[in-house]
Design a protein around this motif. Structure first.
Motif, PDB file in Angstrom:
ATOM      1  N   VAL A  59       0.825  -1.222   0.000  1.00 11.05           N
ATOM      2  CA  VAL A  59       0.000   0.000   0.000  1.00 11.05           C
ATOM      3  C   VAL A  59       0.855   1.265   0.000  1.00 11.05           C
ATOM      4  O   VAL A  59       0.638   2.169  -0.824  1.00 11.05           O
ATOM      5  N   PRO A  60       1.858   1.409   0.893  1.00  9.30           N
ATOM      6  CA  PRO A  60       2.647   2.651   0.873  1.00  9.30           C
ATOM      7  C   PRO A  60       3.421   2.850  -0.420  1.00  9.30           C
ATOM      8  O   PRO A  60       3.706   3.981  -0.810  1.00  9.30           O
ATOM      9  N   GLU A  61       3.754   1.765  -1.092  1.00 12.00           N
ATOM     10  CA  GLU A  61       4.529   1.855  -2.324  1.00 12.00           C
ATOM     11  C   GLU A  61       3.660   2.231  -3.519  1.00 12.00           C
ATOM     12  O   GLU A  61       4.084   2.980  -4.407  1.00 12.00           O
ATOM     13  N   TYR A  62       2.418   1.740  -3.550  1.00  4.68           N
ATOM     14  CA  TYR A  62       1.585   1.878  -4.737  1.00  4.68           C
ATOM     15  C   TYR A  62       0.674   3.106  -4.727  1.00  4.68           C
ATOM     16  O   TYR A  62       0.330   3.622  -5.797  1.00  4.68           O
ATOM     17  N   PHE A  63       0.233   3.575  -3.543  1.00  3.19           N
ATOM     18  CA  PHE A  63      -0.880   4.524  -3.499  1.00  3.19           C
ATOM     19  C   PHE A  63      -0.511   5.839  -2.811  1.00  3.19           C
ATOM     20  O   PHE A  63       0.182   5.854  -1.803  1.00  3.19           O
ATOM     21  N   ASP A  64      -1.054   6.924  -3.382  1.00  2.00           N
ATOM     22  CA  ASP A  64      -0.875   8.251  -2.796  1.00  2.00           C
ATOM     23  C   ASP A  64      -1.846   8.474  -1.640  1.00  2.00           C
ATOM     24  O   ASP A  64      -1.511   9.112  -0.644  1.00  2.00           O
ATOM     25  N   HIS A  65      -3.078   7.989  -1.821  1.00  2.00           N
ATOM     26  CA  HIS A  65      -4.146   8.148  -0.836  1.00  2.00           C
ATOM     27  C   HIS A  65      -4.712   6.781  -0.497  1.00  2.00           C
ATOM     28  O   HIS A  65      -4.595   5.828  -1.277  1.00  2.00           O
ATOM     29  N   VAL A  66      -5.337   6.691   0.664  1.00  2.00           N
ATOM     30  CA  VAL A  66      -5.943   5.445   1.112  1.00  2.00           C
ATOM     31  C   VAL A  66      -7.346   5.741   1.656  1.00  2.00           C
ATOM     32  O   VAL A  66      -7.568   6.757   2.328  1.00  2.00           O
ATOM     33  N   LEU A  67      -8.278   4.832   1.323  1.00  2.00           N
ATOM     34  CA  LEU A  67      -9.609   4.825   1.927  1.00  2.00           C
ATOM     35  C   LEU A  67      -9.721   3.534   2.717  1.00  2.00           C
ATOM     36  O   LEU A  67      -9.752   2.443   2.141  1.00  2.00           O
ATOM     37  N   LEU A  68      -9.714   3.623   4.052  1.00  2.00           N
ATOM     38  CA  LEU A  68      -9.851   2.457   4.919  1.00  2.00           C
ATOM     39  C   LEU A  68     -11.335   2.234   5.182  1.00  2.00           C
ATOM     40  O   LEU A  68     -12.032   3.126   5.682  1.00  2.00           O
ATOM     41  N   LEU A  69     -11.793   1.027   4.843  1.00  2.00           N
ATOM     42  CA  LEU A  69     -13.236   0.752   4.835  1.00  2.00           C
ATOM     43  C   LEU A  69     -13.543  -0.527   5.591  1.00  2.00           C
ATOM     44  O   LEU A  69     -12.871  -1.548   5.409  1.00  2.00           O
ATOM     45  N   ASN A  70     -14.538  -0.467   6.444  1.00  2.00           N
ATOM     46  CA  ASN A  70     -15.113  -1.660   7.051  1.00  2.00           C
ATOM     47  C   ASN A  70     -16.586  -1.369   7.309  1.00  2.00           C
ATOM     48  O   ASN A  70     -16.975  -0.947   8.399  1.00  2.00           O
ATOM     49  N   THR A  71     -17.384  -1.521   6.281  1.00  2.00           N
ATOM     50  CA  THR A  71     -18.800  -1.163   6.247  1.00  2.00           C
ATOM     51  C   THR A  71     -18.968   0.350   6.261  1.00  2.00           C
ATOM     52  O   THR A  71     -19.734   0.910   5.492  1.00  2.00           O
ATOM     53  N   ARG A  72     -18.251   1.029   7.137  1.00  2.71           N
ATOM     54  CA  ARG A  72     -18.191   2.489   7.169  1.00  2.71           C
ATOM     55  C   ARG A  72     -16.784   2.940   6.794  1.00  2.71           C
ATOM     56  O   ARG A  72     -15.849   2.149   6.789  1.00  2.71           O
ATOM     57  N   VAL A  73     -16.658   4.208   6.497  1.00  2.25           N
ATOM     58  CA  VAL A  73     -15.329   4.777   6.273  1.00  2.25           C
ATOM     59  C   VAL A  73     -14.646   4.929   7.624  1.00  2.25           C
ATOM     60  O   VAL A  73     -15.114   5.679   8.484  1.00  2.25           O
ATOM     61  N   VAL A  74     -13.549   4.212   7.808  1.00  6.66           N
ATOM     62  CA  VAL A  74     -12.789   4.316   9.052  1.00  6.66           C
ATOM     63  C   VAL A  74     -11.881   5.543   9.014  1.00  6.66           C
ATOM     64  O   VAL A  74     -11.796   6.309   9.970  1.00  6.66           O
ATOM     65  N   ALA A  75     -11.210   5.730   7.876  1.00 12.56           N
ATOM     66  CA  ALA A  75     -10.328   6.888   7.702  1.00 12.56           C
ATOM     67  C   ALA A  75     -10.012   7.016   6.223  1.00 12.56           C
ATOM     68  O   ALA A  75     -10.046   6.037   5.470  1.00 12.56           O
ATOM     69  N   SER A  76      -9.684   8.222   5.798  1.00 13.03           N
ATOM     70  CA  SER A  76      -9.261   8.433   4.413  1.00 13.03           C
ATOM     71  C   SER A  76      -8.347   9.646   4.361  1.00 13.03           C
ATOM     72  O   SER A  76      -8.452  10.559   5.186  1.00 13.03           O
ATOM     73  N   GLY A  77      -7.427   9.634   3.396  1.00 11.89           N
ATOM     74  CA  GLY A  77      -6.506  10.750   3.242  1.00 11.89           C
ATOM     75  C   GLY A  77      -5.184  10.284   2.678  1.00 11.89           C
ATOM     76  O   GLY A  77      -5.051   9.135   2.218  1.00 11.89           O
ATOM     77  N   PRO A  78      -4.163  11.147   2.691  1.00 16.20           N
ATOM     78  CA  PRO A  78      -2.840  10.761   2.188  1.00 16.20           C
ATOM     79  C   PRO A  78      -2.315   9.523   2.912  1.00 16.20           C
ATOM     80  O   PRO A  78      -2.488   9.382   4.133  1.00 16.20           O
ATOM     81  N   THR A  79      -1.681   8.656   2.178  1.00 15.42           N
ATOM     82  CA  THR A  79      -1.219   7.385   2.744  1.00 15.42           C
ATOM     83  C   THR A  79      -0.312   7.602   3.950  1.00 15.42           C
ATOM     84  O   THR A  79      -0.431   6.909   4.969  1.00 15.42           O
ATOM     85  N   ARG A  80       0.584   8.564   3.862  1.00 14.45           N
ATOM     86  CA  ARG A  80       1.534   8.777   4.958  1.00 14.45           C
ATOM     87  C   ARG A  80       0.838   9.194   6.252  1.00 14.45           C
ATOM     88  O   ARG A  80       1.374   8.981   7.344  1.00 14.45           O
ATOM     89  N   ASP A  81      -0.364   9.778   6.140  1.00 18.94           N
ATOM     90  CA  ASP A  81      -1.090  10.235   7.317  1.00 18.94           C
ATOM     91  C   ASP A  81      -2.100   9.201   7.820  1.00 18.94           C
ATOM     92  O   ASP A  81      -2.335   9.086   9.033  1.00 18.94           O
ATOM     93  N   VAL A  82      -2.702   8.449   6.900  1.00 18.51           N
ATOM     94  CA  VAL A  82      -3.845   7.596   7.237  1.00 18.51           C
ATOM     95  C   VAL A  82      -3.447   6.145   7.463  1.00 18.51           C
ATOM     96  O   VAL A  82      -4.035   5.455   8.296  1.00 18.51           O
ATOM     97  N   PHE A  83      -2.426   5.681   6.754  1.00 17.28           N
ATOM     98  CA  PHE A  83      -2.050   4.280   6.833  1.00 17.28           C
ATOM     99  C   PHE A  83      -1.179   4.054   8.070  1.00 17.28           C
ATOM    100  O   PHE A  83       0.047   3.900   8.008  1.00 17.28           O
ATOM    101  N   THR A  84      -1.832   4.034   9.219  1.00 21.58           N
ATOM    102  CA  THR A  84      -1.158   3.905  10.508  1.00 21.58           C
ATOM    103  C   THR A  84      -1.640   2.653  11.230  1.00 21.58           C
ATOM    104  O   THR A  84      -2.717   2.118  10.928  1.00 21.58           O
ATOM    105  N   ILE A  85      -0.859   2.199  12.189  1.00 17.79           N
ATOM    106  CA  ILE A  85      -1.240   1.032  12.973  1.00 17.79           C
ATOM    107  C   ILE A  85      -2.574   1.261  13.678  1.00 17.79           C
ATOM    108  O   ILE A  85      -3.435   0.374  13.731  1.00 17.79           O
ATOM    109  N   GLU A  86      -2.771   2.449  14.225  1.00 16.37           N
ATOM    110  CA  GLU A  86      -4.010   2.734  14.943  1.00 16.37           C
ATOM    111  C   GLU A  86      -5.215   2.613  14.024  1.00 16.37           C
ATOM    112  O   GLU A  86      -6.234   2.004  14.380  1.00 16.37           O
ATOM    113  N   ASN A  87      -5.127   3.204  12.826  1.00 17.66           N
ATOM    114  CA  ASN A  87      -6.253   3.125  11.897  1.00 17.66           C
ATOM    115  C   ASN A  87      -6.468   1.713  11.375  1.00 17.66           C
ATOM    116  O   ASN A  87      -7.609   1.275  11.172  1.00 17.66           O
ATOM    117  N   LEU A  88      -5.375   0.979  11.166  1.00 20.01           N
ATOM    118  CA  LEU A  88      -5.518  -0.393  10.712  1.00 20.01           C
ATOM    119  C   LEU A  88      -6.143  -1.275  11.789  1.00 20.01           C
ATOM    120  O   LEU A  88      -6.912  -2.189  11.491  1.00 20.01           O
TER     121      LEU A  88
END
Length: 301
Positions: free
Chosen positions: A247-276
């Motif tokens: 994910v960090p290599e391929y994408f600029d932004h991430v939409l974390l989804l589990n029925t609802r939107v958990v988080a979305s935004g730039p990968t460096r800001d959103v793709f965190t252990i807490e959000n995962l």
């Protein structure tokens, strides 16, 4: 504390409509004009310039919500990974945008207009498993289908449209196989055929449902090259993706989804252990993979 699981939405009634929002009290309004509140309620707060906007969208199967109250604006000219566990509604999100499944509520716009008016501006790469590969068409026929929206009804396919289709095949490395029947291809080659069809469409927004699933290294490399090319040409690409390590290599932004939107935004800001953890419910193996991926990304920067 961060919950291990996102809060579960309630069951649906037959209409599958979400509960009404509680009215704002005067103290909550803070003096905001009533016209502004009305605009927010109807979704007019979403920018018309956004390649894709989703407002208050809910999708249900058999009275059970698959997607619940989704609000999202895709940033322009970015590669966006849609990430979440199995059953989180990722594929359903793409299908709801394309009107392939009914929505219980909400609306979707492409550059401020309903999808029906912007159909030609949206390209779709479905899951390989959802395609009937025994259908009697050649590789070139499939790619040429991407041009049909521009050819028009009952009109011959011109030389220029064929040239665009051949160019798309060349970009995914399948020119030599253009006359093959699609069932005669390997899984990775089949995936590249549908990627070429999307390229031939020359869309503004691309929706790709697990294009990296079960492909060989050569196909994965070809897909990444095409994604980068699309971004360089000003396109917006949303990709359902499962491999957290890439994910960090391929994408600029991430939409974390589990029925609802958990988080979305730039990968460096959103793709965190807490959000995962909030997205996957604390599955340690997945989180450890993500931690390694983020550490490698930090070292590369």
């Amino acid at each position: 504390m961060i919950p291990d699981h996102p809060p579960a939405p309630p069951d649906f009634a037959a209409a599958a409509a979400p509960p009404p929002r509680a009215p704002l009290m005067p103290a909550q309004r803070g003096g905001a004009p009533l016209a502004a509140l009305s605009a927010a309620a109807t979704g007019d707060e979403h920018p018309a310039s956004a390649p894709l906007s989703i407002h208050d969208m809910t999708v249900a199967y058999h009275r059970k919500p698959v997607l619940w109250d989704i609000d999202y604006d895709a940033p322009a000219e970015k590669l966006i990974g849609i990430v979440g566990p199995n059953g989180a509604g990722k594929s359903t999100l793409l299908k709801a945008v394309l009107n392939l499944v009914p929505k219980a509520s909400g609306r979707v716009t492409i550059f401020g207009q309903p999808f029906a008016r912007q159909r030609r501006r949206v390209g779709y790469v479905p899951q390989r498993e959802s395609v009937d590969w025994n259908f009697p068409v050649s590789v070139f026929d499939v790619v040429l289908m991407g041009r049909y929206g521009r050819v028009g009804w009952c009109r011959p396919v011109s030389r220029s449209h064929r040239a665009v289709a051949l160019d798309a095949l060349q970009r995914v490395g399948l020119t030599d196989l253009r006359n093959r029947q699609i069932s005669q291809l390997s899984g990775g080659q089949q995936q590249r055929v549908f990627l070429a069809r999307a390229l031939a469409q020359d869309a503004s927004v691309y929706l790709m449902d697990e294009p990296f699933a079960s492909v060989d290294a050569a196909t994965e490399k070809a897909i990444v090259a095409v994604l980068h090319e699309l971004r360089a040409r000003g396109r917006t690409v949303l990709v359902v993706h499962h491999d957290l390590q890439t994910v960090p290599e391929y994408f600029d932004h991430v939409l974390l989804l589990n029925t609802r939107v958990v988080a979305s935004g730039p990968t460096r800001d959103v793709f965190t252990i807490e959000n995962l953890r909030r997205t996957y419910g604390g599955r340690l193996t997945l989180l450890e993979e993500a931690a390694h991926a983020m550490a490698r990304g930090a070292q590369a920067r």
